[in-house]
Design an enzyme around this catalytic site. Structure first.
Site, PDB file in Angstrom:
ATOM      1  N   GLU A 160       0.806  -1.236   0.000  1.00  0.00           N
ATOM      2  CA  GLU A 160       0.000   0.000   0.000  1.00  0.00           C
ATOM      3  C   GLU A 160       0.833   1.278   0.000  1.00  0.00           C
ATOM      4  OE1 GLU A 160      -2.865  -0.365   3.180  1.00  0.00           O
ATOM      5  OE2 GLU A 160      -3.522  -2.334   2.480  1.00  0.00           O
ATOM      6  N   ASN A 202       1.948  -5.126  -3.164  1.00  0.00           N
ATOM      7  CA  ASN A 202       0.535  -5.394  -2.857  1.00  0.00           C
ATOM      8  C   ASN A 202      -0.203  -4.089  -2.571  1.00  0.00           C
ATOM      9  OD1 ASN A 202      -1.539  -7.352  -2.146  1.00  0.00           O
ATOM     10  ND2 ASN A 202      -1.259  -6.752  -0.012  1.00  0.00           N
ATOM     11  N   HIS A 238     -10.845  -5.911  -2.106  1.00  0.00           N
ATOM     12  CA  HIS A 238     -11.908  -5.722  -1.114  1.00  0.00           C
ATOM     13  C   HIS A 238     -13.049  -5.025  -1.843  1.00  0.00           C
ATOM     14  CE1 HIS A 238      -9.400  -6.962   2.247  1.00  0.00           C
ATOM     15  NE2 HIS A 238      -8.457  -6.165   1.809  1.00  0.00           N
ATOM     16  N   GLU A 265      -6.452 -10.440  -0.998  1.00  0.00           N
ATOM     17  CA  GLU A 265      -7.216 -10.176   0.232  1.00  0.00           C
ATOM     18  C   GLU A 265      -8.708 -10.147  -0.077  1.00  0.00           C
ATOM     19  OE1 GLU A 265      -5.711  -6.803   2.447  1.00  0.00           O
ATOM     20  OE2 GLU A 265      -3.636  -7.315   1.982  1.00  0.00           O
ATOM     21  N   ASP A 267     -12.459 -10.128  -0.342  1.00  0.00           N
ATOM     22  CA  ASP A 267     -13.717 -10.223   0.399  1.00  0.00           C
ATOM     23  C   ASP A 267     -14.714  -9.330  -0.312  1.00  0.00           C
ATOM     24  OD1 ASP A 267     -12.802  -7.726   1.337  1.00  0.00           O
ATOM     25  OD2 ASP A 267     -12.390  -8.443   3.355  1.00  0.00           O
TER      26      ASP A 267
HETATM   27  O1  9MR Z   1      -7.342  -7.697   8.718  1.00  0.00           O
HETATM   28  C1  9MR Z   1      -6.383  -6.888   9.354  1.00  0.00           C
HETATM   29  C2  9MR Z   1      -6.941  -6.349  10.666  1.00  0.00           C
HETATM   30  O2  9MR Z   1      -7.085  -7.410  11.588  1.00  0.00           O
HETATM   31  C3  9MR Z   1      -6.016  -5.295  11.222  1.00  0.00           C
HETATM   32  O3  9MR Z   1      -6.623  -4.692  12.343  1.00  0.00           O
HETATM   33  C4  9MR Z   1      -5.737  -4.256  10.157  1.00  0.00           C
HETATM   34  C5  9MR Z   1      -4.798  -3.198  10.683  1.00  0.00           C
HETATM   35  O4  9MR Z   1      -4.623  -2.191   9.783  1.00  0.00           O
HETATM   36  O5  9MR Z   1      -5.159  -4.863   9.023  1.00  0.00           O
HETATM   37  C6  9MR Z   1      -6.043  -5.756   8.425  1.00  0.00           C
HETATM   38  O6  9MR Z   1      -5.480  -6.275   7.257  1.00  0.00           O
HETATM   39  C7  9MR Z   1      -5.183  -5.339   6.229  1.00  0.00           C
HETATM   40  C8  9MR Z   1      -4.003  -5.854   5.471  1.00  0.00           C
HETATM   41  O7  9MR Z   1      -2.932  -6.099   6.334  1.00  0.00           O
HETATM   42  C9  9MR Z   1      -3.581  -4.891   4.376  1.00  0.00           C
HETATM   43  N1  9MR Z   1      -4.687  -4.578   3.512  1.00  0.00           N
HETATM   44  C10 9MR Z   1      -5.893  -4.142   4.184  1.00  0.00           C
HETATM   45  C11 9MR Z   1      -6.322  -5.167   5.227  1.00  0.00           C
HETATM   46  C12 9MR Z   1      -7.640  -4.789   5.847  1.00  0.00           C
HETATM   47  O8  9MR Z   1      -7.543  -3.585   6.514  1.00  0.00           O
END
Ligand code: 9MR
Length: 466
Positions: A160, A202, A238, A265, A267
């Site tokens: 990101e 990513n 997402h 990722e 969903d």
């Molecule tokens: O699913 C993850 C969540 O449990 C955490 O709190 C969050 C913290 O920022 O990160 C989420 O996973 C993220 C991933 O690492 C990167 N892309 C976005 C995902 C959803 O926020």
């Protein structure tokens, strides 16, 4: 941005890459329909994974679904900077190890997520800048990738780093302020630490052709032209209710740059969920270098998108319509992954280039059963280690299981394997099929792989069918 805001903004996220040999993961008979997500994906030469949490590995329902349906895992939070280096120079891998060990015992691949990201940094790093931060960040990459060397099929090296909005440029962050070259330095550093891992960039909101995805596209094109070692791009995906009409075309334009693409990722919220899962899955299958799909959680109750029920299993672990749509799509048409297990191991080998011929011919006549089987090996050798991809081909009759024997020379020790069980880590090793790739139709093939130290010359695989 908070997760909720991100979803409201319609963000879509990305995914990462895989070990060299992961590309040509499992190719079984195209004639049989898979009954699980991982099995069906494997029949198309792909993986199907889930983001998982170490803290849920004691949940029986969760683990039952995980072990039955998925052949790749991504630690949802356990490999992030704040988790693995909470104090500068002190590394904690306990929770990440729990996931890696769970996967390793079951022939699942591991996507490492993520080495560098502007979020979920430890407090000490958030407070740093300039050369001190750059050095700390690259030390982090080296230490974590070295610790897991040989166990990760794909690293999300950088997550990101591009901005939302129309500019197509980089996101401001403490890492970005260390200099625009921080991403390529991270990729070179990761390659040196783990030459067998696929290295991915990513991101989210990159699901269609837009300013952000084009900014990333331009970076990847530049990296490829200058030999910066990048192997894949992850599209988080997402989604809510729909997917951009040019989703597949967007994946394809990246693949055409010479990198793999992965959906990392996935969903999907909204009433149209099942149909969109089908569309996304078919898009991946239609792109030969789309090597796998990861959903961001198992049950709706595991999702970061609280209350949106965006996953394939309900809170009780029941399969949803979205599951059936995904499985049906996996069992439908589509290309088999055709990329060689790796177009060269490391794009930029850390030391010496491969010295062994890429392929050795079958060394044994078919054995064990009317048609028997044969095994061939493709090597990606670098100075001090190699990835071997072994192709098992059924003879004139279908086989229901296989056993391959290899001989590892002295000094070679297997550190990681996928899509097969192994009897030992050195010397004479017996490799047997896992549950989803034992059945191979007449004349068809499946593949497994492993990473080892030393040299892979003289593996001489032999195959016995059952
Ligand atoms: O699913 C993850 C969540 O449990 C955490 O709190 C969050 C913290 O920022 O990160 C989420 O996973 C993220 C991933 O690492 C990167 N892309 C976005 C995902 C959803 O926020």
């Amino acid at each position: 941005m908070t997760p909720t805001k991100r979803v409201r903004a319609g963000l879509a996220l990305t995914g990462a890459g895989a070990i060299a040999a992961c590309l040509a993961m499992v190719m079984a008979s195209a004639a049989s329909a898979g009954t699980t997500l991982g099995g069906a994906a494997a029949e198309k030469g792909r993986y199907f994974g889930a983001a998982i949490a170490a803290g849920k590995l004691g949940d029986n329902t969760y683990v039952t679904i995980l072990n039955r349906e998925f052949n790749s895992v991504t630690p949802e939070n356990e490999m992030k900077w704040a988790s693995t280096e909470p104090t500068q120079g002190t590394f904690t891998f306990g929770n990440a190890d729990r996931i890696v060990n769970h996967a390793a015992g079951r022939g699942m691949m591991v996507r490492g997520h993520t080495l560098l990201w502007h979020a979920q940094q430890p407090g000490w790093a958030e407070g740093m800048s300039g050369t001190a931060l750059r050095n700390a960040a690259m030390n982090h990459v080296t230490r974590v990738a070295t610790y897991y060397r040989g166990k990760i099929h794909t690293w999300d090296v950088v997550n990101e780093a591009f901005a939302d909005g129309g500019g197509g440029g980089r996101r401001d962050s403490n890492l970005q302020r260390t200099g625009n070259d921080w991403i390529e330095v991270a990729f070179r550093t990761a390659r040196a630490a783990d030459p067998g891992a696929r290295l991915c960039y990513n991101d989210y909101n990159t699901d269609g052709v837009n300013a952000k995805s084009t900014g990333i596209y331009n970076m990847v094109r530049d990296f490829k032209s200058r030999g910066v070692p990048i192997d894949c791009v992850g599209f988080q995906s997402h989604l809510t209710n729909s997917v951009p009409g040019d989703y597949q075309a967007n994946l394809q334009r990246f693949a055409d740059l010479g990198v793999d693409v992965q959906i990392t990722e996935l969903d999907i919220a909204g009433a149209n969920q099942a149909a969109v899962y089908g569309t996304v899955t078919r898009a991946c299958l239609a792109v030969a270098r789309c090597t796998g799909i990861t959903v961001w959680g198992i049950r709706d109750s595991d999702s970061w998108r609280t209350g949106q029920n965006p996953l394939l299993f309900d809170g009780s672990g029941n399969k949803k319509a979205a599951y059936t749509a995904t499985l049906d799509a996996l069992n439908g048409g589509g290309t088999t992954v055709t990329t060689p297990p790796t177009s060269g191991p490391p794009t930029t080998p850390p030391t010496t280039p491969p010295t062994t011929p890429p392929t050795t011919p079958p060394t044994t006549p078919p054995t064990g059963g009317p048609g028997g089987c044969t095994a061939t090996v493709t090597l990606n050798q670098w100075n001090g280690g190699f990835v071997a991809t072994v192709r098992v081909t059924a003879g004139s009759s279908a086989i229901n299981g296989w056993r391959v024997t290899t001989t590892l020379p002295s000094g070679a020790t297997v550190s990681n394997a996928w899509s097969a069980n192994r009897s030992a880590s050195s010397g004479t090793v017996q490799w047997t099929n896992v549950d989803y790739n034992g059945r191979v139709a007449a004349g068809q093939s499946t593949e497994f792989g492993f990473q080892s130290s030393g040299t892979g010359a003289g593996l001489a695989p032999t195959c016995t069918a059952s």
